[in-house]
Design a protein around this motif. Structure first.
Motif, PDB file in Angstrom:
ATOM      1  N   ARG A 142       0.813  -1.218   0.000  1.00  0.00           N
ATOM      2  CA  ARG A 142       0.000   0.000   0.000  1.00  0.00           C
ATOM      3  C   ARG A 142       0.843   1.263   0.000  1.00  0.00           C
ATOM      4  NH1 ARG A 142      -5.396  -1.554   2.421  1.00  0.00           N
ATOM      5  NH2 ARG A 142      -5.880   0.630   2.643  1.00  0.00           N
ATOM      6  N   SER A 143       2.161   1.104   0.226  1.00  0.00           N
ATOM      7  CA  SER A 143       3.009   2.290   0.360  1.00  0.00           C
ATOM      8  C   SER A 143       3.030   3.122  -0.915  1.00  0.00           C
ATOM      9  CB  SER A 143       4.437   1.892   0.745  1.00  0.00           C
ATOM     10  OG  SER A 143       5.047   1.181  -0.308  1.00  0.00           O
ATOM     11  N   VAL A 144       2.747   2.484  -2.065  1.00  0.00           N
ATOM     12  CA  VAL A 144       2.794   3.252  -3.325  1.00  0.00           C
ATOM     13  C   VAL A 144       1.786   4.405  -3.279  1.00  0.00           C
ATOM     14  CG1 VAL A 144       3.637   1.319  -4.690  1.00  0.00           C
ATOM     15  CG2 VAL A 144       1.169   1.703  -4.540  1.00  0.00           C
ATOM     16  N   TYR A 145       0.691   4.177  -2.616  1.00  0.00           N
ATOM     17  CA  TYR A 145      -0.351   5.209  -2.492  1.00  0.00           C
ATOM     18  C   TYR A 145      -0.053   6.114  -1.296  1.00  0.00           C
ATOM     19  CZ  TYR A 145      -5.161   7.085  -2.151  1.00  0.00           C
ATOM     20  OH  TYR A 145      -6.272   7.892  -2.081  1.00  0.00           O
ATOM     21  N   ASP A 146       0.175   5.475  -0.132  1.00  0.00           N
ATOM     22  CA  ASP A 146       0.359   6.250   1.100  1.00  0.00           C
ATOM     23  C   ASP A 146       1.549   7.208   0.966  1.00  0.00           C
ATOM     24  OD1 ASP A 146      -1.402   4.240   1.705  1.00  0.00           O
ATOM     25  OD2 ASP A 146      -0.342   3.476   3.457  1.00  0.00           O
ATOM     26  N   GLU A 147       2.663   6.675   0.480  1.00  0.00           N
ATOM     27  CA  GLU A 147       3.865   7.511   0.408  1.00  0.00           C
ATOM     28  C   GLU A 147       3.774   8.525  -0.727  1.00  0.00           C
ATOM     29  OE1 GLU A 147       5.636   7.689   2.845  1.00  0.00           O
ATOM     30  OE2 GLU A 147       6.152   5.753   3.719  1.00  0.00           O
ATOM     31  N   ALA A 148       3.066   8.178  -1.807  1.00  0.00           N
ATOM     32  CA  ALA A 148       2.864   9.165  -2.883  1.00  0.00           C
ATOM     33  C   ALA A 148       2.092  10.355  -2.335  1.00  0.00           C
ATOM     34  CB  ALA A 148       2.109   8.530  -4.050  1.00  0.00           C
ATOM     35  N   LYS A 149       1.062  10.077  -1.545  1.00  0.00           N
ATOM     36  CA  LYS A 149       0.252  11.165  -0.983  1.00  0.00           C
ATOM     37  C   LYS A 149       1.052  11.941   0.057  1.00  0.00           C
ATOM     38  CE  LYS A 149      -3.725  10.689  -3.184  1.00  0.00           C
ATOM     39  NZ  LYS A 149      -4.371  11.754  -3.950  1.00  0.00           N
ATOM     40  N   ARG A 150       1.874  11.231   0.848  1.00  0.00           N
ATOM     41  CA  ARG A 150       2.684  11.940   1.845  1.00  0.00           C
ATOM     42  C   ARG A 150       3.691  12.851   1.136  1.00  0.00           C
ATOM     43  NH1 ARG A 150       2.501   9.270   7.262  1.00  0.00           N
ATOM     44  NH2 ARG A 150       4.649   9.881   7.630  1.00  0.00           N
ATOM     45  N   PHE A 151       4.294  12.342   0.058  1.00  0.00           N
ATOM     46  CA  PHE A 151       5.208  13.182  -0.723  1.00  0.00           C
ATOM     47  C   PHE A 151       4.460  14.377  -1.313  1.00  0.00           C
ATOM     48  CE2 PHE A 151       7.143  14.580  -4.654  1.00  0.00           C
ATOM     49  CZ  PHE A 151       8.460  14.759  -4.281  1.00  0.00           C
ATOM     50  N   GLY A 152       3.267  14.126  -1.830  1.00  0.00           N
ATOM     51  CA  GLY A 152       2.449  15.204  -2.397  1.00  0.00           C
ATOM     52  C   GLY A 152       2.162  16.284  -1.362  1.00  0.00           C
ATOM     53  N   GLU A 153       1.911  15.877  -0.140  1.00  0.00           N
ATOM     54  CA  GLU A 153       1.675  16.856   0.932  1.00  0.00           C
ATOM     55  C   GLU A 153       2.945  17.673   1.195  1.00  0.00           C
ATOM     56  OE1 GLU A 153      -0.084  15.699   4.599  1.00  0.00           O
ATOM     57  OE2 GLU A 153      -1.736  14.608   3.679  1.00  0.00           O
ATOM     58  N   ALA A 154       4.087  16.976   1.255  1.00  0.00           N
ATOM     59  CA  ALA A 154       5.349  17.677   1.523  1.00  0.00           C
ATOM     60  C   ALA A 154       5.642  18.683   0.411  1.00  0.00           C
ATOM     61  CB  ALA A 154       6.489  16.664   1.656  1.00  0.00           C
ATOM     62  N   LEU A 155       5.392  18.251  -0.840  1.00  0.00           N
ATOM     63  CA  LEU A 155       5.662  19.133  -1.983  1.00  0.00           C
ATOM     64  C   LEU A 155       4.724  20.345  -1.967  1.00  0.00           C
ATOM     65  CD1 LEU A 155       7.501  19.145  -4.512  1.00  0.00           C
ATOM     66  CD2 LEU A 155       5.606  18.110  -5.773  1.00  0.00           C
ATOM     67  N   THR A 156       3.475  20.098  -1.636  1.00  0.00           N
ATOM     68  CA  THR A 156       2.491  21.184  -1.587  1.00  0.00           C
ATOM     69  C   THR A 156       2.868  22.194  -0.505  1.00  0.00           C
ATOM     70  OG1 THR A 156       0.786  19.687  -2.392  1.00  0.00           O
ATOM     71  CG2 THR A 156       0.019  21.680  -1.270  1.00  0.00           C
ATOM     72  N   ALA A 157       3.279  21.679   0.661  1.00  0.00           N
ATOM     73  CA  ALA A 157       3.683  22.575   1.753  1.00  0.00           C
ATOM     74  C   ALA A 157       4.925  23.378   1.331  1.00  0.00           C
ATOM     75  CB  ALA A 157       3.959  21.766   3.018  1.00  0.00           C
ATOM     76  N   ALA A 158       5.834  22.729   0.602  1.00  0.00           N
ATOM     77  CA  ALA A 158       7.052  23.419   0.164  1.00  0.00           C
ATOM     78  C   ALA A 158       6.734  24.505  -0.868  1.00  0.00           C
ATOM     79  CB  ALA A 158       8.043  22.404  -0.412  1.00  0.00           C
TER      80      ALA A 158
END
Ligand code: NAD
Length: 321
Positions: A142-158
């Motif tokens: 499931r990490s392909v989804y969970d970590e993609a979204k976590r990365f997306g959050e980090a990128l959005t915050a940046a």
């Protein structure tokens, strides 16, 4: 307002496109139709303020004309889809989110990232407030989804910090309603189609694991309010009314008027045991909370699935780019 909706031909995205059109906006729907469906947006194609662009947002986003808002929904979302499309899911969460953020940056547009309760993984805090950092297996299936979204959050915050993009992150909890695909593997469409077909309802594990289900119209209210608010988030959007998967199966069976038995099948790896949003932030910052009781939402969903067989028989329109 001119809004771009990536993933606009999907389940949630098509409801969002409809809502934005009803609110007099111009809507550009961008989708590669990988997990979405042409028929979801077929009724909108002749609308003078609607445009469909068949693009893979991972490759880039070519949007002619000025944009005021970017709703970024493009991503496989059901476990069955993202397990079938693991690399694509990671790429749309990373490159796709970068491309959508760049579009917002280009025009000074408001941006909304649709993240997920999956960023909490199998949570050790219950219910889940936004301040909880989660319990995610970074290399599990499931990490392909969970970590993609976590990365997306980090990128959005940046992008918000570094480039001043008016970006908002929402974390969506399980949402259901008309236009879910019968075969997407999520509990509601699976139970509804099984009950309507007179087949056993396949409950995973012992069915005591919980989910909190939000009706799609309520979620769309929350998405629009969140983008308009400009708050950075993350903001949980979901229904705090928690049901076990077994209770959900029984509720669907009742709405369908079905006598199908329940059958118990193995649970998927890393399937979360508990899921319930703490929505204090949404109530405080957006004045939002879900309004549709489960029985009412299931009624509307089942009515749609009953009609879907006849809809599926209609010709699927060809979509021009
Ligand atoms: P969906 O699969 O029905 O819709 C996703 C859409 O994105 C589809 O139309 C698909 O074709 C499109 N897409 C996927 N990859 C793309 C790409 N590379 N380029 C262009 N389009 C692409 O899923 P959904 O349930 O409507 O979910 C919408 C969003 O909400 C997703 O980002 C999902 O992660 C998020 N979300 C949904 C739920 C839920 O319960 N439905 C829960 C949490 C988060």
């Amino acid at each position: 307002m001119r809004a771009v909706v990536t993933g606009g031909a999907g389940f949630v995205g098509s409801h969002l496109c409809e809502r934005l059109l009803a609110q007099e906006n111009e809507v550009v729907c961008v989708d590669d139709l990988s997990t979405g469906r042409a028929e979801n947006i077929a009724p909108l194609l002749d609308h003078p303020r609607f445009r469909f662009l068949h693009q893979d947002v991972t490759e880039g986003l070519e949007i002619p004309g000025r944009v005021d808002a970017v709703y970024h929904l493009a991503s496989p979302a059901s476990p069955r889809d993202y397990l079938r499309l693991p690399v694509e899911t990671l790429l749309v969460g990373s490159y796709g989110t970068r491309n959508a953020l760049e579009l917002a940056r280009r025009d000074g547009a408001a941006f909304l990232l649709t993240s997920t309760s999956e960023v909490y993984g199998d949570p050790q805090v219950h219910p889940q407030p936004e301040s909880y950092w989660g319990n995610v297996n970074p290399i599990g299936p499931r990490s392909v989804y969970d970590e993609a979204k976590r990365f997306g959050e980090a990128l959005t915050a940046a992008y918000r910090r570094t480039h001043g993009v008016r970006a908002t992150i929402v974390r969506i909890f399980n949402t259901y309603g008309p236009r879910m695909r019968a075969d997407d593997g999520r509990a509601v469409p699976a139970f509804v189609t099984q009950a309507l077909d007179g087949l056993p309802l396949t409950v995973t594990g012992d069915g005591k694991q919980t989910r909190s289900l939000c009706y799609v119209d309520d979620l769309v209210d929350g998405l629009v309010s969140a983008l308009e608010s400009g708050v950075p988030g993350p903001v949980n959007l979901g229904n705090p009314e928690e049901v076990t998967v077994r209770e959900l199966a029984l509720a669907v069976r009742e709405v369908c008027g079905s006598a199908s038995p329940l059958t118990f099948v193995p649970r998927p790896e890393d399937d979360p045991q508990l899921r319930r949003p703490d929505i204090s932030t949404a109530r405080r910052e957006l004045g939002w909370e879900p309004r549709t009781p489960l029985a009412q939402g299931l009624d509307r969903t089942v009515a749609w699935f009953r009609d879907a067989a006849s809809l599926r028989e209609e010709a699927v329109p060809t979509l021009a780019a």
